[in-house]
Design a protein around this motif. Sequence first.
Motif, PDB file in Angstrom:
ATOM      1  N   LEU A  31      20.147 -15.472  25.729  1.00 10.47           N
ATOM      2  CA  LEU A  31      20.425 -15.172  26.885  1.00 10.47           C
ATOM      3  C   LEU A  31      19.455 -15.305  28.093  1.00 10.47           C
ATOM      4  N   GLY A  32      18.428 -16.017  27.688  1.00 10.75           N
ATOM      5  CA  GLY A  32      17.407 -16.454  28.425  1.00 10.75           C
ATOM      6  C   GLY A  32      16.493 -15.239  29.002  1.00 10.75           C
ATOM      7  N   ILE A  33      16.148 -14.238  27.849  1.00  9.38           N
ATOM      8  CA  ILE A  33      15.256 -13.164  28.289  1.00  9.38           C
ATOM      9  C   ILE A  33      14.229 -13.524  27.572  1.00  9.38           C
ATOM     10  N   ASP A  34      12.808 -13.410  28.188  1.00 13.01           N
ATOM     11  CA  ASP A  34      11.580 -13.769  27.705  1.00 13.01           C
ATOM     12  C   ASP A  34      10.923 -12.433  27.307  1.00 13.01           C
ATOM     13  N   CYS A  35      11.522 -11.146  27.333  1.00 10.00           N
ATOM     14  CA  CYS A  35      10.689 -10.010  26.974  1.00 10.00           C
ATOM     15  C   CYS A  35      11.906  -8.648  26.656  1.00 10.00           C
ATOM     16  N   ILE A  36      11.452  -8.265  25.422  1.00 12.91           N
ATOM     17  CA  ILE A  36      12.336  -7.048  25.120  1.00 12.91           C
ATOM     18  C   ILE A  36      11.226  -5.902  24.656  1.00 12.91           C
ATOM     19  N   ALA A  37      11.837  -4.847  25.187  1.00  8.40           N
ATOM     20  CA  ALA A  37      11.122  -3.380  24.454  1.00  8.40           C
ATOM     21  C   ALA A  37      12.087  -3.127  23.246  1.00  8.40           C
ATOM     22  N   LEU A  38      11.538  -2.892  22.245  1.00  8.88           N
ATOM     23  CA  LEU A  38      12.140  -2.238  21.085  1.00  8.88           C
ATOM     24  C   LEU A  38      12.139  -0.842  21.203  1.00  8.88           C
ATOM     25  N   THR A  39      13.070  -0.147  21.196  1.00 14.87           N
ATOM     26  CA  THR A  39      13.088   1.278  21.425  1.00 14.87           C
ATOM     27  C   THR A  39      14.021   1.955  20.446  1.00 14.87           C
ATOM     28  N   ASP A  40      13.551   1.666  19.010  1.00 13.36           N
ATOM     29  CA  ASP A  40      14.719   2.296  18.185  1.00 13.36           C
ATOM     30  C   ASP A  40      14.322   3.915  18.301  1.00 13.36           C
ATOM     31  N   GLY A  58       8.036 -17.134  20.983  1.00 13.64           N
ATOM     32  CA  GLY A  58       7.625 -16.905  22.210  1.00 13.64           C
ATOM     33  C   GLY A  58       8.043 -15.754  23.139  1.00 13.64           C
ATOM     34  N   ILE A  59       8.987 -15.177  22.372  1.00 14.56           N
ATOM     35  CA  ILE A  59       9.362 -14.109  23.467  1.00 14.56           C
ATOM     36  C   ILE A  59       8.420 -12.711  23.118  1.00 14.56           C
ATOM     37  N   HIS A  60       8.223 -11.747  23.994  1.00 13.99           N
ATOM     38  CA  HIS A  60       7.532 -10.749  24.133  1.00 13.99           C
ATOM     39  C   HIS A  60       8.008  -9.388  23.560  1.00 13.99           C
ATOM     40  N   ILE A  61       7.549  -8.612  23.054  1.00 14.58           N
ATOM     41  CA  ILE A  61       8.282  -7.454  22.203  1.00 14.58           C
ATOM     42  C   ILE A  61       7.230  -6.342  22.597  1.00 14.58           C
ATOM     43  N   ILE A  62       7.557  -5.539  23.749  1.00 13.82           N
ATOM     44  CA  ILE A  62       6.782  -4.345  23.938  1.00 13.82           C
ATOM     45  C   ILE A  62       7.136  -2.973  23.017  1.00 13.82           C
ATOM     46  N   PRO A  63       6.259  -2.609  22.384  1.00 12.46           N
ATOM     47  CA  PRO A  63       6.190  -1.553  21.618  1.00 12.46           C
ATOM     48  C   PRO A  63       6.774  -0.429  22.248  1.00 12.46           C
ATOM     49  N   GLY A  64       7.943   0.185  21.613  1.00 15.57           N
ATOM     50  CA  GLY A  64       8.490   1.475  22.450  1.00 15.57           C
ATOM     51  C   GLY A  64       9.322   2.087  21.410  1.00 15.57           C
ATOM     52  N   MET A  65       9.870   3.375  21.823  1.00 19.53           N
ATOM     53  CA  MET A  65      10.611   4.221  20.954  1.00 19.53           C
ATOM     54  C   MET A  65      11.708   5.073  21.992  1.00 19.53           C
ATOM     55  N   GLU A  66      12.706   5.247  21.554  1.00 20.24           N
ATOM     56  CA  GLU A  66      13.748   6.257  22.071  1.00 20.24           C
ATOM     57  C   GLU A  66      13.388   7.663  21.511  1.00 20.24           C
ATOM     58  N   TRP A  67      12.947   8.603  22.393  1.00 22.33           N
ATOM     59  CA  TRP A  67      13.050  10.109  21.933  1.00 22.33           C
ATOM     60  C   TRP A  67      14.607  10.460  22.026  1.00 22.33           C
TER      61      TRP A  67
END
Length: 361
Positions: A31-40, A58-67
């Motif tokens: 989908l042409g996305i360069d960056c995601i946040a993983l928010t399990d 080459g994609i960047h993954i921001i560390p995250g979490m969904e409270w």
Amino acid sequence: MKWIPSELHTHTLHSDGQHTLDELVQSALHLGIDCIALTDHNTQSGLQDRQRIQHETGIHIIPGMEWTTFYGHMITMGIHEYVDWRNLGIYDIEKGIDQVHAQGGLVGIAHPFRIGSPICTGCYWEYPITNWQKVDYIEVWSTLMPSIKKDSQRAFAWWTSLLNEGHQITATSGRDWHRTEAHDAPAAITYIGTEDEEKLWHSLDMLHTSDVSYTDRVELEPKDHSALTALRQGAVTVTMGPLLTFTAHIAHPIYDDQSKRYHIGQKLYCPPYEKLKLEIALDTICRQQYYTLADQSLRLVVNSNRGILFEQPIPVQTEVYDCELEQTQVLRWVRVELYGYFAETYSMIAFTNAIYITHSL
């Protein structure tokens, strides 16, 4: 300003998603996305392969979490150690926010008006906020084709009312990505604006540590700090199609080209009765292969705390439009919106975050 196409609300098999992290990243790349946040939900264990996947794709993954609580869902990003919400009551959410901020992270209210119990326990936001300066962003568009969803429309209106009250809060979109189907409706993209050097986002992450067994600690990287700073400052624009951005400056009859340009999310000092000039850019080339926008007359709108200030029909093409605003002494913020037919439905297609205006130094 470099604009990074991003998706800030995703899930994997480590909570209730149907992807592995590898599969999620491949879907994002398509989908042409360069960056995601993983928010399990309530876990960061899905990040254990983060460095390997970043280096390979080459994609960047921001560390995250969904409270994921009984009184609302809140995204946390950029924390390096797990922050537990289970000892917080309905009136204690700001204590949890303080713990996230103490690690340099940020928080966002997820899908605040989604239907709650008993259909989706905790999905509706019920936590009272006494200090809005502590909330970094609100996910005002949620799920696929968000602009036509009633809960997203309510969230967008809520964000606007908070701007009108004088709060400076970033607005984002979040697909709440659990699965990928062949005939998914269009999703919105959150573009994050960074003024960092181009090479930071054109290079692969070069943190070549080997993958190790998962721990609760996550090491942040330069791209994390760049993205978090942009989100915190409101350097964000959201779209289901073309990229929409703008700058603002004090209009000057002679030295207009030398006036300082202010970008989305910034605060501009405007002396009373001076005119403001906006330069609005529509980019229909960026990611054009990932969405379909029929040839038509689009509606370009400048909105503010005083309502609509300017509107103009425009074609579907890359162009820059000038707009001059008078009576600026009553303005506190301005943003730009784009409307038209998208996926056979007339709706808002894109919106920017605000440029804020102050009349005192």
